[in-house]
Design an enzyme around this catalytic site. Structure first.
Site, PDB file in Angstrom:
ATOM      1  N   ASN A  53      -1.033  39.381 -56.873  1.00 38.57           N
ATOM      2  CA  ASN A  53      -1.697  38.046 -57.176  1.00 38.57           C
ATOM      3  C   ASN A  53      -0.446  37.381 -58.342  1.00 38.57           C
ATOM      4  OD1 ASN A  53      -3.124  35.978 -58.493  1.00 38.57           O
ATOM      5  ND2 ASN A  53      -5.105  36.920 -58.038  1.00 38.57           N
ATOM      6  N   ASP A  54       0.176  36.560 -57.757  1.00 31.98           N
ATOM      7  CA  ASP A  54       1.138  35.932 -58.934  1.00 31.98           C
ATOM      8  C   ASP A  54       0.631  35.413 -60.002  1.00 31.98           C
ATOM      9  OD1 ASP A  54       3.608  36.703 -57.805  1.00 31.98           O
ATOM     10  OD2 ASP A  54       3.699  34.870 -56.405  1.00 31.98           O
ATOM     11  N   CYS A  55      -0.639  34.888 -59.847  1.00 32.36           N
ATOM     12  CA  CYS A  55      -1.228  34.356 -60.741  1.00 32.36           C
ATOM     13  C   CYS A  55      -2.097  34.961 -61.821  1.00 32.36           C
ATOM     14  CB  CYS A  55      -2.325  33.126 -60.208  1.00 32.36           C
ATOM     15  SG  CYS A  55      -1.239  32.241 -59.107  1.00 32.36           S
TER      16      CYS A  55
END
Ligand code: GLC
Ligand code: GLC
Length: 817
Positions: free
Chosen positions: A489-491
Site C-alpha cells: 500500500n503505497d499510501c
C-alpha cells in the site's frame, strides 16, 4: 446498462455506441511498438518508452477528455447541397452517424460506420514483425448514384520526449522538421535527426495522393481544433511544409465510387532507426531506405491480411496454454480471453501508459512488474525470464531495490529511490512462479548485477537470498518486518510525516524508521520465505532451507501474537508503535491486506485465526461491488499515516474497493475450502459480471480497473484507472490456480479446485513444460477436495501429477467430493 457486447467467437468486445461513459480503449503492439486506441480513434503511439520515444501527440487533461488520435475524415460531396464531413470513429467531428461499431480485439481494433449510404471500415493493428501501425480503410458506396468523396488522414507528431514536448515550448516551437516525398504519399517526421537522434517516423499511404499537409496550423487553421479542420472544410490540402511549430502528417485522396463500389487504402505509421554512418542520403536528406522497405511490406491488401492473420495466430496459440470450458460463459470468456489479454498488456506497459497513466511518470515498478509476471509467465516464459533478470539488476546489495526503473535504459530511477520494504520479497514471488512454470533452475545461476553494476554481480539465487535477508534483518520492536516508506500500500506512509502540500508522500521523510512495522510484509515473508526455502532445497542447499524456515517461523509467531487483534490481523504498527487497523483505532479499524495475505500464506489456519479474519472481512468490508480496502475510511488527514488519509473517503487507498487485493481474499477463502465465498468475491469485481452496470462502473467492461469507489464515496461503484493494475495478474492467479485449481508446483501440476457448490463439471486444457494436459473435473457438488485423480488411466495418490519429461499428453480425470 450495456454499451456493447462480447463476441467470444471472435475474441472481441463490440462497442455499439461511441458515447461510452469513458473512453474505452485497446492496446496494439506486442514487442516494442505500441499504440493506445480508444473507441473513437483517440490515442497515441510510442516506441519502447512512452516518455522518451513518443511518435504521436496526445493531450491528457483536455476537453473533451479523449483528445487527439489518428483520425480519418471523410468528406462526402456527392450532393453539393448537402455536403457532410464525418469520421469512422465519430470523433473528432462528431457528425451523427447512421451506424457505428467498434470491435476491440486481441491486438487490433476495427471500426465500421456508415453515413449517407457510404460505409467506412477501418482496421488498425501493429504487425508482429515491424515497428509500425497499419490502418486499412475501405470505403464503400451504397448509394444508387456515383459518390464523390475525399479522404483525409491526420496524425500529429510528438517531438519524441513527451515530457519535454508538453513543457519546453521556447525550444520546441522552433525545432520541428519534416520531409515529404512522392507528392505526399510518404511524410517523414525528422525533428532532431539533424543532431543526436538516429531515428525518424514516417506516415505513408499505398497510393498516389491528391494533396498533403505537414503544418498543423495550415491543416486545422490556427483557431480550430481537429473537430473542424479548415482544409477538410475547403476540400483541398495546402501542401504545407512545417518548419517549427507543430508538424503533422495529412494526406488527401479524392475518390469516385460507382454504386456498390469499394476502395481500400493502407496507411502505415512507422518508426525507423538508422545506423550512424547511414543516417543521410544526401546532405540534409534523411536515408529513407528502411522506411520504404517497411512501407513496401504493407502495400497490398493481401500483405495486410497476412500480417493480421499472423497476429491472430499468435494470440490463438497463446490462448491454448490455459483454456477452460465450463457451464459458465462469463468465467470462460474472462479466463480464456480477456484476463490473459490484460495480463499481457501489463507485461508490455507496466504502469506507464494508459488513459490514467500519462506515460511520462512511472516507468516499470519493481513490485508491480514482479506481480504482473505471475499473470503472464505461462504465456511468454522466455520474456518473463528476461524480465526477472532486468528487475533483479536494479536491486541493491543489501537486498533493497529501486522502486522503479525506465524500460529504455533499464536503470533504476533515482528520483524515487528505494525504501519500499515489500519490494525485495516480490522478486522471490516472481522467480518462484517462473521456475514452477518452466522447471528452469538455470535462471538461479545467472550472474546478475546489483544496481546495474556488473562488477559486483552475483547469481540470481544470491539476489533472492539478499531479498530474504533484507526482511529477516529489518524487523521492529514486535519482531515484525519494518515497513520503510511503504509496503504494497503505497499510501500507508508511516515514516513520512508530511505537512506541506506538494511534498511527495513517496519520497518525503526518511526512507526507513526503526519502529513502524508491517503485518502485510509479515504475511509476504511467510509465503515467499517458504518459496525461497523450496528453491534452496531444489539447489541442494538444505541448510539454507532450514535456516529460512526458522526465520519464517519467527515471523509467523509474531504475526499470530503481535499481529493479531482478536477478530482480525492488525495492519501495521506506526512510528509510535500504535496499532494501525485495529479495533483500538477510531478509523481504519480493519484493513483487507493482512487478512488476505496472511491467510493465503497459511497463517492462523490451524489456530482458527484465519477463519475469524475472513469472517470479519465479510462483515466489515464487503459491499455489492467488491471488498473495500479498509473501514471506516479516514475522514481527516492523519500526519502519522500519510497519503492513505489524504484521499476523500471511499476513493483509492482510503476505503475504496482496491481491486488488486480482492483476489487475495478470494484465494484466502479457497485455502479454507470456501468455494462459494471465494467465487462470490471473484464475481463482484469481474468485468464480465458487471457489464450490465456499465453506466455505474464506467470503465471498460472487458478489463479490470485498479479501483472502484467504495461505499463512502459519492460515486459508489464507479471504476477508475483501468488496464494497468496488478489486479489482472492476481485475478488470473486466483481463478486459474485456486478456484479452477490448476497450480504449477516444482514437481508438476497440482489439481485442487475450489468452486461454488453449483458450479458444475468443467474441463480444461493446460500446456505445461512442453506437455498438454486435458483435464476434466467432476464436481459432485463439492466446494473443495479431490476424491480421485486418474492420470492416463492410472489412479494416483494426492493432487500433484508428477512431471515426466517423456510424456507429452496427459488425460486427467479429477473427481471432487
Ligand atoms: C498502485 C501501485 C502499486 C501499489 C498500489 C497500492 O496500484 O502501482 O504498486 O501497490 O497502488 O498502493
Ligand atoms: C499514489 C497512488 C497509488 C500509487 C502511487 C504511485 O500513491 O494512490 O495507488 O501506487 O501513487 O506513485
Amino acid at each position: 446498462m450495456k454499451y456493447g457486447f462480447f463476441d467470444d467467437q471472435a475474441c472481441e468486445y463490440v462497442i455499439t455506441t461511441p458515447k461510452t461513459p469513458l473512453p474505452w480503449i485497446n492496446y496494439l503492439g506486442n514487442k516494442e511498438f505500441f499504440t493506445l486506441i480508444s473507441n473513437t480513434c483517440g490515442g497515441y503511439t510510442f516506441f519502447k518508452d512512452a516518455k522518451l520515444l513518443r511518435l504521436t501527440r496526445y493531450r491528457y487533461n483536455n476537453v473533451p477528455y479523449d483528445n487527439n488520435g489518428k483520425y480519418f475524415y471523410i468528406k462526402d460531396t456527392t450532393d453539393s447541397t448537402n455536403e457532410v464531413i464525418w469520421n469512422p470513429g465519430w470523433q473528432p467531428v462528431k457528425t451523427a452517424l447512421d451506424s457505428y461499431e467498434c470491435r476491440h480485439g486481441l491486438g487490433y481494433s476495427k471500426f465500421t460506420s456508415t453515413k449517407n449510404d457510404v460505409k467506412a471500415e477501418l482496421l488498425t493493428f501493429v504487425p508482429m514483425n515491424d515497428n509500425c501501425e497499419v490502418s486499412k480503410i475501405t470505403v464503400t458506396n451504397n448509394k444508387n448514384t456515383a459518390a464523390k468523396l475525399s479522404l483525409f488522414s491526420y496524425v500529429e507528431w510528438c517531438l519524441w520526449n513527451a515530457d519535454d514536448d508538453m513543457k519546453n515550448f521556447q525550444r520546441n516551437l522552433s525545432i520541428g522538421e519534416v520531409e515529404v516525398v512522392n507528392g505526399g504519399s510518404a511524410i517523414f517526421h525528422k525533428t532532431e535527426y539533424r543532431e543526436r537522434r538516429n531515428h525518424y517516423a514516417v506516415y505513408g499511404v499505398n497510393t498516389a495522393v491528391d494533396g498533403f499537409d505537414t503544418s498543423r496550423d495550415a491543416f486545422l487553421g490556427a483557431y480550430n481544433g481537429p473537430d473542424s479542420p479548415d482544409v477538410v472544410a475547403d476540400g483541398k490540402c495546402t501542401g504545407s511544409i512545417a518548419s517549427g511549430w507543430s508538424p503533422i502528417a495529412s494526406q488527401q485522396i479524392n475518390i469516385e465510387l460507382a454504386p456498390g463500389e469499394s476502395k481500400t487504402f493502407i496507411f502505415t505509421l512507422g518508426y525507423i532507426e538508422n545506423p550512424l554512418d547511414e543516417k543521410w542520403e544526401a546532405p540534409g536528406v534523411i536515408n529513407k531506405k528502411r522506411a520504404f522497405e517497411m512501407l513496401d511490406n504493407y502495400k497490398t491488401v493481401e500483405a495486410v491480411d497476412k500480417a493480421l492473420a499472423e497476429l491472430n495466430d499468435y494470440w490463438k496459440n497463446l490462448l491454448t496454454i490455459y483454456h477452460v470450458s465450463s457451464s459458465n460463459e462469463k468465467v470462460d470468456r474472462m479466463v480464456n480471453i480477456w484476463n490473459q489479454y490484460q495480463c499481457m498488456v501489463t507485461f508490455n506497459m507496466s504502469r506507464s501508459a494508459s488513459y490514467y497513466e500519462s506515460g511520462i511518470g512511472r516507468g516499470m515498478g519493481f513490485r508491480d512488474s514482479c506481480q504482473d509476471l505471475l499473470g503472464f509467465v505461462h504465456l511468454i516464459p522466455d520474456r518473463a525470464r528476461q524480465r526477472i533478470i532486468d528487475i533483479a539488476s536494479t536491486q541493491f546489495q543489501d537486498g533493497s531495490a529501486y522502486h522503479q526503473y525506465q524500460p529504455l535504459t533499464k536503470k533504476g530511477n533515482s528520483d524515487i529511490g528505494s525504501g519500499f520494504n515489500d519490494d525485495p520479497l516480490w522478486l522471490i514471488a516472481g522467480t518462484s512462479a517462473y521456475i514452477r512454470e518452466t522447471g528452469d533452475l538455470s535462471i538461479l545461476k545467472e550472474m546478475v548485477p546489483f544496481d546495474n553494476d556488473m562488477s559486483v554481480a552475483k547469481t540470481l539465487m544470491e539476489h533472492l537470498k539478499c531479498s530474504f535477508n533484507f526482511t529477516a534483518t529489518h524487523k521492529g520492536p514486535h519482531g515484525l518486518p519494518l515497513i520503510g516508506r511503504a509496503d504494497w500500500n503505497d499510501c500507508l506512509n508511516l515514516n513520512c510525516f508530511s505537512e506541506h502540500p506538494g511534498e511527495s508522500f513517496q519520497t518525503f521523510g526518511p526512507s526507513e524508521g526503526p519502529v513502524a512495522e508491517s503485518v502485510f510484509i509479515a504475511g509476504m515473508f511467510v509465503k515467499y520465505g517458504e518459496e525461497y526455502a523450496q528453491l534452496a532445497e531444489l539447489l541442494g542447499d538444505n541448510a539454507e532451507a532450514e535456516r529460512a524456515r526458522a526465520e519464517v517461523k519467527k515471523v509467523y509467531d509474531a504475526t499470530c501474537t503481535a499481529g493479531w487483534d482478536g477478530e482480525w490481523f492488525v495492519r501495521a504498527y506506526d512510528a509510535y508503535s500504535n496499532k494501525v487497523g485495529s479495533k483500538e483505532c477510531e478509523e481504519g479499524q480493519i484493513y483487507i491486506e493482512p487478512q488476505g495475505f496472511c491467510v493465503l500464506a497459511g497463517i492462523g489456519v490451524e489456530e482458527g485465526l484465519a477463519a475469524k479474519a475472513l469472517k470479519s472481512v465479510e462483515e466489515r468490508l464487503d459491499t455489492k461491488y467488491g471488498v473495500m480496502i479498509f473501514q471506516p475510511a479516514y475522514t481527516k488527514y492523519h500526519l502519522e499515516l500519510g497519503e492513505v488519509s489524504s484521499y476523500p473517503p471511499g476513493y483509492k487507498e482510503n476505503g475504496g474497493i482496491f481491486c488488486h487485493n480482492n483476489p487475495w481474499v478470494s484465494i484466502a477463502e479457497t485455502v479454507l475450502g470456501h468455494g462459494n465465498r471465494a467465487f462470490e468475491i471473484y464475481k463482484k469485481t469481474c468485468p464480465a459480471y458487471i457489464e450490465d452496470i456499465s453506466e455505474i462502473h464506467c470503465t471498460e467492461p472487458y478489463v479490470y480497473s485498479q479501483m472502484v469507489a467504495g461505499k463512502d464515496a459519492k460515486f459508489f461503484g464507479q471504476g477508475k484507472n483501468s488496464w494497468l493494475t496488478g489486479t489482472a495478474a492476481w485475478t488470473f492467479v486466483n481463478i486459474s490456480q485456486y478456484i479452477l485449481g490448476v497450480y504449477p508446483t516444482h514437481n508438476g501440476l497440482s489439481i485442487n479446485p475450489c468452486v461454488p457448490a453449483d458450479f458444475g463439471d468443467f474441463s480444461l486444457t493446460r500446456k505445461y513444460r512442453g506437455a498438454t494436459y486435458n483435464i476434466s473435473v467432476k464436481q459432485n457438488g463439492a466446494e473443495k477436495g479431490i476424491k480421485k485423480l486418474v492420470v492416463n488411466g492410472k489412479e494416483i495418490e494426492g493432487n500433484i501429477i508428477p512431471y515426466d519429461e517423456s510424456v507429452k499428453e496427459y488425460t486427467v480425470e479429477a473427481i471432487m467430493g
